[in-house]
Design a protein around this motif. Structure first.
Motif, PDB file in Angstrom:
ATOM      1  N   VAL A 159       0.791  -1.133  -0.033  1.00  0.00           N
ATOM      2  CA  VAL A 159      -0.004   0.081   0.036  1.00  0.00           C
ATOM      3  C   VAL A 159       0.955   1.442  -0.026  1.00  0.00           C
ATOM      4  O   VAL A 159       2.009   1.298   0.402  1.00  0.00           O
ATOM      5  CB  VAL A 159      -1.017  -0.061   1.189  1.00  0.00           C
ATOM      6  CG1 VAL A 159      -2.095  -0.968   1.144  1.00  0.00           C
ATOM      7  CG2 VAL A 159      -0.211  -0.241   2.295  1.00  0.00           C
ATOM      8  N   VAL A 160       0.446   2.454  -0.588  1.00  0.00           N
ATOM      9  CA  VAL A 160       1.075   3.780  -0.673  1.00  0.00           C
ATOM     10  C   VAL A 160       0.518   4.442   0.416  1.00  0.00           C
ATOM     11  O   VAL A 160      -0.585   4.642   0.658  1.00  0.00           O
ATOM     12  CB  VAL A 160       1.007   4.264  -1.762  1.00  0.00           C
ATOM     13  CG1 VAL A 160       1.471   5.668  -1.764  1.00  0.00           C
ATOM     14  CG2 VAL A 160       1.142   3.655  -3.248  1.00  0.00           C
ATOM     15  N   VAL A 161       1.537   4.778   1.503  1.00  0.00           N
ATOM     16  CA  VAL A 161       1.064   5.527   2.847  1.00  0.00           C
ATOM     17  C   VAL A 161       1.617   6.910   2.799  1.00  0.00           C
ATOM     18  O   VAL A 161       2.653   6.860   2.568  1.00  0.00           O
ATOM     19  CB  VAL A 161       1.168   4.682   3.926  1.00  0.00           C
ATOM     20  CG1 VAL A 161       0.644   5.302   5.343  1.00  0.00           C
ATOM     21  CG2 VAL A 161       0.742   3.235   3.774  1.00  0.00           C
ATOM     22  N   ILE A 162       0.723   7.845   3.241  1.00  0.00           N
ATOM     23  CA  ILE A 162       1.230   9.046   3.110  1.00  0.00           C
ATOM     24  C   ILE A 162       0.943   9.847   4.762  1.00  0.00           C
ATOM     25  O   ILE A 162      -0.215   9.286   5.025  1.00  0.00           O
ATOM     26  CB  ILE A 162       0.428  10.228   2.151  1.00  0.00           C
ATOM     27  CG1 ILE A 162       0.679   9.376   0.882  1.00  0.00           C
ATOM     28  CG2 ILE A 162       0.960  11.518   2.213  1.00  0.00           C
ATOM     29  CD1 ILE A 162       2.055   9.806   0.327  1.00  0.00           C
ATOM     30  N   ARG A 163       1.666  10.644   5.349  1.00  0.00           N
ATOM     31  CA  ARG A 163       1.346  11.470   6.537  1.00  0.00           C
ATOM     32  C   ARG A 163      -0.079  12.009   6.312  1.00  0.00           C
ATOM     33  O   ARG A 163      -0.300  12.828   5.260  1.00  0.00           O
ATOM     34  CB  ARG A 163       2.331  12.538   6.614  1.00  0.00           C
ATOM     35  CG  ARG A 163       3.789  11.690   7.172  1.00  0.00           C
ATOM     36  CD  ARG A 163       3.785  11.329   8.568  1.00  0.00           C
ATOM     37  NE  ARG A 163       3.286  12.583   9.490  1.00  0.00           N
ATOM     38  CZ  ARG A 163       3.048  12.472  11.023  1.00  0.00           C
ATOM     39  NH1 ARG A 163       3.398  11.347  11.415  1.00  0.00           N
ATOM     40  NH2 ARG A 163       2.551  13.246  11.631  1.00  0.00           N
ATOM     41  N   SER A 164      -0.796  12.122   7.314  1.00  0.00           N
ATOM     42  CA  SER A 164      -2.091  12.531   7.041  1.00  0.00           C
ATOM     43  C   SER A 164      -2.295  13.997   6.801  1.00  0.00           C
ATOM     44  O   SER A 164      -3.208  14.453   6.322  1.00  0.00           O
ATOM     45  CB  SER A 164      -3.019  12.079   8.344  1.00  0.00           C
ATOM     46  OG  SER A 164      -2.477  12.770   9.493  1.00  0.00           O
ATOM     47  N   GLU A 165      -1.263  14.805   7.404  1.00  0.00           N
ATOM     48  CA  GLU A 165      -1.401  16.081   6.995  1.00  0.00           C
ATOM     49  C   GLU A 165      -1.028  16.792   5.869  1.00  0.00           C
ATOM     50  O   GLU A 165      -1.017  17.911   5.348  1.00  0.00           O
ATOM     51  CB  GLU A 165      -0.346  17.063   8.103  1.00  0.00           C
ATOM     52  CG  GLU A 165       1.207  17.085   8.004  1.00  0.00           C
ATOM     53  CD  GLU A 165       1.818  15.645   8.790  1.00  0.00           C
ATOM     54  OE1 GLU A 165       2.793  15.406   8.977  1.00  0.00           O
ATOM     55  OE2 GLU A 165       0.882  14.783   9.123  1.00  0.00           O
ATOM     56  N   ILE A 166      -0.325  15.774   5.116  1.00  0.00           N
ATOM     57  CA  ILE A 166      -0.096  16.051   3.578  1.00  0.00           C
ATOM     58  C   ILE A 166      -1.454  16.103   2.651  1.00  0.00           C
ATOM     59  O   ILE A 166      -1.995  14.969   2.925  1.00  0.00           O
ATOM     60  CB  ILE A 166       1.061  14.939   2.942  1.00  0.00           C
ATOM     61  CG1 ILE A 166       2.356  14.965   4.043  1.00  0.00           C
ATOM     62  CG2 ILE A 166       1.372  15.439   1.676  1.00  0.00           C
ATOM     63  CD1 ILE A 166       3.074  15.975   4.124  1.00  0.00           C
ATOM     64  N   PRO A 167      -1.685  17.245   2.138  1.00  0.00           N
ATOM     65  CA  PRO A 167      -2.755  17.125   1.399  1.00  0.00           C
ATOM     66  C   PRO A 167      -2.924  16.373   0.043  1.00  0.00           C
ATOM     67  O   PRO A 167      -2.977  16.766  -1.167  1.00  0.00           O
ATOM     68  CB  PRO A 167      -3.122  18.748   0.991  1.00  0.00           C
ATOM     69  CG  PRO A 167      -1.669  19.097   0.954  1.00  0.00           C
ATOM     70  CD  PRO A 167      -0.715  18.362   1.933  1.00  0.00           C
ATOM     71  N   VAL A 168      -2.934  14.932   0.070  1.00  0.00           N
ATOM     72  CA  VAL A 168      -2.934  14.072  -0.905  1.00  0.00           C
ATOM     73  C   VAL A 168      -3.577  12.737  -0.594  1.00  0.00           C
ATOM     74  O   VAL A 168      -3.478  12.079   0.423  1.00  0.00           O
ATOM     75  CB  VAL A 168      -1.302  13.489  -1.058  1.00  0.00           C
ATOM     76  CG1 VAL A 168      -1.116  12.391  -2.094  1.00  0.00           C
ATOM     77  CG2 VAL A 168      -0.387  14.665  -1.710  1.00  0.00           C
ATOM     78  N   LYS A 169      -4.459  12.411  -1.471  1.00  0.00           N
ATOM     79  CA  LYS A 169      -5.612  11.517  -1.626  1.00  0.00           C
ATOM     80  C   LYS A 169      -5.265  10.377  -2.721  1.00  0.00           C
ATOM     81  O   LYS A 169      -6.048   9.418  -2.388  1.00  0.00           O
ATOM     82  CB  LYS A 169      -6.977  12.240  -1.154  1.00  0.00           C
ATOM     83  CG  LYS A 169      -7.085  12.819  -0.126  1.00  0.00           C
ATOM     84  CD  LYS A 169      -8.633  13.226   0.458  1.00  0.00           C
ATOM     85  CE  LYS A 169      -8.782  14.147   1.397  1.00  0.00           C
ATOM     86  NZ  LYS A 169     -10.232  14.464   1.736  1.00  0.00           N
ATOM     87  N   THR A 170      -4.650  10.936  -3.721  1.00  0.00           N
ATOM     88  CA  THR A 170      -4.677  10.066  -4.817  1.00  0.00           C
ATOM     89  C   THR A 170      -3.003  10.082  -5.194  1.00  0.00           C
ATOM     90  O   THR A 170      -2.230  10.719  -4.834  1.00  0.00           O
ATOM     91  CB  THR A 170      -5.450  10.480  -5.741  1.00  0.00           C
ATOM     92  OG1 THR A 170      -5.002  11.639  -6.463  1.00  0.00           O
ATOM     93  CG2 THR A 170      -6.634  10.463  -5.562  1.00  0.00           C
TER      94      THR A 170
END
Length: 331
Positions: free
Chosen positions: A128-139
């Motif tokens: 899975v591709v995981v991003i820090r939640s405060e980064i404004p990225v959903k795709t």
């Protein structure tokens, strides 16, 4: 009669005392077996291997120990097993085929897929591709756009240089370059296993990871981190709301599934390999073990040695192509 008796006595003494036919030597196993995990303790491969080992000891009648040997992007553990005595007492645990293509990344690594004899695989789960939640990225496309607007601001954490999730990152960079004509400016920071990589992500030491999906990752989804893509041909039953990479215009990444697999050193005798394969298959029929593995968000899936060999060969070919395209070399 005396001559016949003498001959019979000689034959019996040879059978009883010759080391080549001593039946006691043929018993396997007659001492503890060790399963080498090439990562630090606490990750999915480590935890699932410990569950498996606990069941195998009952079937094989000997202790089955889990030994952690992290380092060198899994090369330390893999090299240890590849050069171990091929007697069935040392087994290598892997979540992919990294041990089969490490030589393409690092000339100092001498082991190859041919130096291992597959035993079985026990379960699968996607990356899975995981991003820090405060980064404004959903795709994935938003990830690319964010990187363009903030060059050098993101860092990517992996479970080790040359590991599967590092190569997935390199694959993504190649695809973005080919499809969008964009060069991602994201620094790679390798760690020694899933647990330290996830800890770094949660601690904001890195902002972006490709990780093997497990309950450890799912636990933090929507809180400290956000899962933005699953690298699987179909959506995962454990997170059906998350789109696949293919649904986000990157179908090439949808084959990045992990299989928890186990191998012995090459030249391990076939009867021993067969006994181990049968033991793995037997314990994987147990509902209790299946349920415990599912609780880790791993799909139980027994794969025999023959099918595992084919899968490993396909994976080695796939990732050697990525290594070539991305021009990845040991630093």
């Amino acid at each position: 009669m005396r001559k016949a008796a003498a001959i019979l006595g000689f034959i019996l003494s040879f059978v009883l005392f010759s080391p080549t036919v001593n039946l006691a030597q043929e018993v396997y196993p007659n001492k503890p077996i060790q399963i080498v995990v090439p990562f630090s303790a606490g990750g999915s491969l480590d935890l699932s291997t410990r569950l498996l080992a606990d069941k195998l000891k009952d079937v094989l009648g000997q202790p089955v120990l889990t030994i952690n040997k992290p380092g060198g992007g899994q090369a330390l553990g893999a090299g240890f097993v590849a050069t171990s005595k091929p007697d069935g007492y040392t087994i290598y645990a892997s979540s992919g085929a990294t041990f089969g293509f490490q030589h393409a990344l690092n000339p100092s690594v001498t082991h190859k897929l041919k130096d291992f004899a597959p035993i079985a695989a026990i379960g699968s789960f996607p990356s899975v591709v995981v991003i820090r939640s405060e980064i404004p990225v959903k795709t994935l496309k938003e990830l690319v756009a964010h990187s363009q607007k903030n060059p050098g601001a993101l860092t990517f954490g992996s479970t080790g240089f040359g590991g599967l999730n590092h190569l997935e990152f390199e694959m993504f960079k190649v695809l973005v370059q080919e499809k969008l004509n964009v060069k991602l400016d994201i620094q790679h920071i390798p760690y020694q296993g899933m647990a330290p990589a996830l800890t770094a992500l949660l601690g904001n030491q890195v902002q972006y990871c490709n990780l093997p999906f497990s309950s450890l990752v799912k636990k933090h989804d929507g809180a400290a981190v956000r899962i933005v893509a699953v690298c699987s041909p179909k959506r995962s039953p454990f997170m059906p709301e998350t789109a696949t990479a293919g649904e986000q215009a990157f179908p090439e990444m949808d084959g990045n599934n992990y299989f928890l697999n186990y191998s012995a050193p090459a030249r391990t005798p076939e009867p021993i390999l067969a006994k181990l394969e049968a033991a793995f298959e037997k314990v994987m029929r147990e509902k209790e073990l299946q349920d415990k593995i599912r609780q880790m968000d791993i799909q139980p899936h027994f794969m025999n040695a023959k099918d595992l060999q084919k899968w490993l060969e396909g994976q080695v070919a796939r990732w050697e192509e990525v290594i070539r395209k991305a021009n990845i070399v040991t630093k």
